[in-house]
Enzyme design. Structure first.
Site, mmCIF file in Angstrom:
data_model
loop_
_atom_site.group_PDB
_atom_site.id
_atom_site.type_symbol
_atom_site.label_atom_id
_atom_site.label_comp_id
_atom_site.label_asym_id
_atom_site.label_seq_id
_atom_site.Cartn_x
_atom_site.Cartn_y
_atom_site.Cartn_z
ATOM 1 N N GLU A 41 0.850 -1.204 0.000
ATOM 2 C CA GLU A 41 0.000 0.000 0.000
ATOM 3 C C GLU A 41 0.880 1.248 0.000
ATOM 4 O OE1 GLU A 41 -2.753 -0.027 3.236
ATOM 5 O OE2 GLU A 41 -3.785 -1.823 2.507
ATOM 6 N N ARG A 88 -3.480 4.634 -24.306
ATOM 7 C CA ARG A 88 -3.777 3.840 -25.505
ATOM 8 C C ARG A 88 -5.080 3.070 -25.362
ATOM 9 N NH1 ARG A 88 2.019 1.172 -26.280
ATOM 10 N NH2 ARG A 88 2.057 1.552 -24.043
ATOM 11 N N HIS A 142 -1.564 10.487 -26.251
ATOM 12 C CA HIS A 142 -1.621 9.569 -27.392
ATOM 13 C C HIS A 142 -2.690 10.018 -28.407
ATOM 14 C CE1 HIS A 142 -1.428 5.990 -29.722
ATOM 15 N NE2 HIS A 142 -2.660 5.652 -29.423
ATOM 16 N N ASP A 158 2.646 5.429 -38.736
ATOM 17 C CA ASP A 158 1.343 4.822 -39.060
ATOM 18 C C ASP A 158 0.385 5.916 -39.511
ATOM 19 O OD1 ASP A 158 0.435 5.998 -36.625
ATOM 20 O OD2 ASP A 158 1.090 4.222 -35.528
ATOM 21 N N LYS A 200 0.849 0.235 -42.281
ATOM 22 C CA LYS A 200 1.064 -1.107 -41.727
ATOM 23 C C LYS A 200 -0.174 -1.934 -41.991
ATOM 24 C CE LYS A 200 1.735 -0.274 -37.349
ATOM 25 N NZ LYS A 200 2.042 -0.241 -35.917
ATOM 26 N N ARG A 248 -1.859 -5.979 -41.734
ATOM 27 C CA ARG A 248 -1.788 -7.420 -41.528
ATOM 28 C C ARG A 248 -2.842 -8.006 -42.464
ATOM 29 N NH1 ARG A 248 0.702 -9.969 -37.347
ATOM 30 N NH2 ARG A 248 0.775 -8.143 -36.033
ATOM 31 N N ASP A 264 7.218 1.572 -27.488
ATOM 32 C CA ASP A 264 6.972 0.617 -26.407
ATOM 33 C C ASP A 264 7.832 -0.627 -26.652
ATOM 34 O OD1 ASP A 264 5.990 -1.046 -24.479
ATOM 35 O OD2 ASP A 264 3.889 -0.716 -24.900
ATOM 36 N N GLY A 270 8.704 -2.424 -31.891
ATOM 37 C CA GLY A 270 8.334 -3.109 -33.137
ATOM 38 C C GLY A 270 7.971 -2.141 -34.253
ATOM 39 N N THR A 271 7.153 -1.140 -33.923
ATOM 40 C CA THR A 271 6.712 -0.184 -34.945
ATOM 41 C C THR A 271 7.923 0.489 -35.592
ATOM 42 O OG1 THR A 271 4.674 0.199 -33.727
ATOM 43 C CG2 THR A 271 5.318 1.912 -35.302
#
Ligand code: R5P
Length: 314
Positions: A36, A93, A127, A169, A193, A195, A223, A226-227
């Site tokens: 706590e 996010r 963001h 992006d 990007k 998929r 983060d 990857g991007t």
């Protein structure tokens, strides 16, 4: 004016304090053995205009809880106004229902901050700008773009002719365009990007011409890395001369630092100090940290003096 720092980012808080010639107020902010959080403000704050500096970075829940409990202590100690200064607003996010039966955690966190006693919020590169609307109190969202513009000019020594700004992006185009404009209207390209099938790796299409260009990726968060790494590889694959990245919030979780260090396509990553750099981040030769202390200190000074902060958004 009083400045109180949570434990998430003492170095940035101290830098802000130096610029405002104001020492951080004494406060005992610690965790009991059962995890706590306990807070005791160790000086009088009755009637004071108090700025609580805390990023809700990892450990996100502990840091968020610290912020809330500090503000509760200040409210009960009769501070006249509390500004939550959140250089990195975590949970941002999660700003929409991403699927059935999922939360909108950014809204919940905004409610918690308000309920705990914040009268206003000061943050950097949310963001999504719309998150300001999750708060029913004044919320200033500063942009670190000026800080990156300055660094880019230093790196390129005014030679910007073969520079192209890249949005990693489609969602980041407005942010990237603002940097491109500041840098004497550099051209813009976008990484698209996709998929194409579930479970099949992403296809990166580049919209715009990057052949023979120094490509500068501009994003709000890195983060997993990857991007950035995928975008850098795609850009080099299209004949870019070099790829560097400029990102406000260095979340850098998991093995992100290692991934970035090993990525030959990415020459350099510049992040701000909105999140305190872990040792491995500070030690990584490819990662450079620029400070947003001046930006935050100036905004705090203006808020305290009831001056306009709008010129900080120019
Ligand atoms: C996404 O919309 C954000 O702007 C960042 O591009 C993203 O959060 C970066 O994440 P990662 O580094 O894990 O690819």
């Amino acid at each position: 004016m009083k400045l109180i720092a949570g434990n998430s980012n003492r170095p940035l808080s101290e830098e802000i304090g130096k610029r405002l010639a104001t020492a951080l107020s004494a406060a005992d902010i610690r965790t009991f053995k059962d995890s706590e959080v306990f807070v005791e403000i160790r000086e009088n704050v009755r009637g004071e205009d108090v700025f609580v500096i805390q990023s809700t970075s990892t450990p996100a829940n502990d840091n968020l809880m610290e912020l809330l409990i500090i503000m509760d202590a200040l409210t009960r100690a009769s501070a006249s106004r509390i500004t939550a200064v959140i250089p990195y607003f975590g949970y941002a996010r999660q700003d929409r229902k991403a699927g059935p039966r999922t939360p909108i955690s950014a809204k919940l966190v905004a409610n918690l901050i308000t309920t705990a006693g914040a009268d206003r919020v000061l943050t950097v590169d949310l963001h999504a700008g719309q998150i300001q609307g999750f708060f029913d109190i004044p919320t200033d969202n500063l942009y670190a773009v000026k800080v990156f513009e300055r660094r880019i000019r230093e790196i390129h020594g005014g030679e910007l002719d073969d520079v192209t700004i890249i949005s990693p992006d489609v969602g980041g185009v407005v942010r990237a365009r603002s940097l491109a404009k500041r840098l004497d209207d550099r051209p813009l390209a976008i990484v698209d990007k996709r998929r194409e099938q579930a479970g099949v790796s992403e296809v990166m299409n580049i919209i715009g011409d990057v052949k023979g260009r120094h490509c500068l990726l501009f994003d709000d968060i890195v983060d997993s890395g990857g991007t950035l790494v995928n975008a850098a590889e795609a850009l080099m694959g299209k004949g870019a001369k070099s790829v560097s990245a400029f990102v406000t919030h260095g979340v850098l979780s998991g093995n992100a630092v290692e991934r970035i260090a090993k990525a030959d396509a990415l020459a350099r990553l510049v992040i701000s100090d909105s999140i305190k750099a872990r040792e491995e981040v500070a030690a990584c030769a490819k990662i450079e940290i620029v400070t947003i202390a001046d930006l935050l200190a100036e905004a705090i000074r203006r808020i305290a003096n009831e001056e306009s902060v709008s010129s900080l958004f120019d």
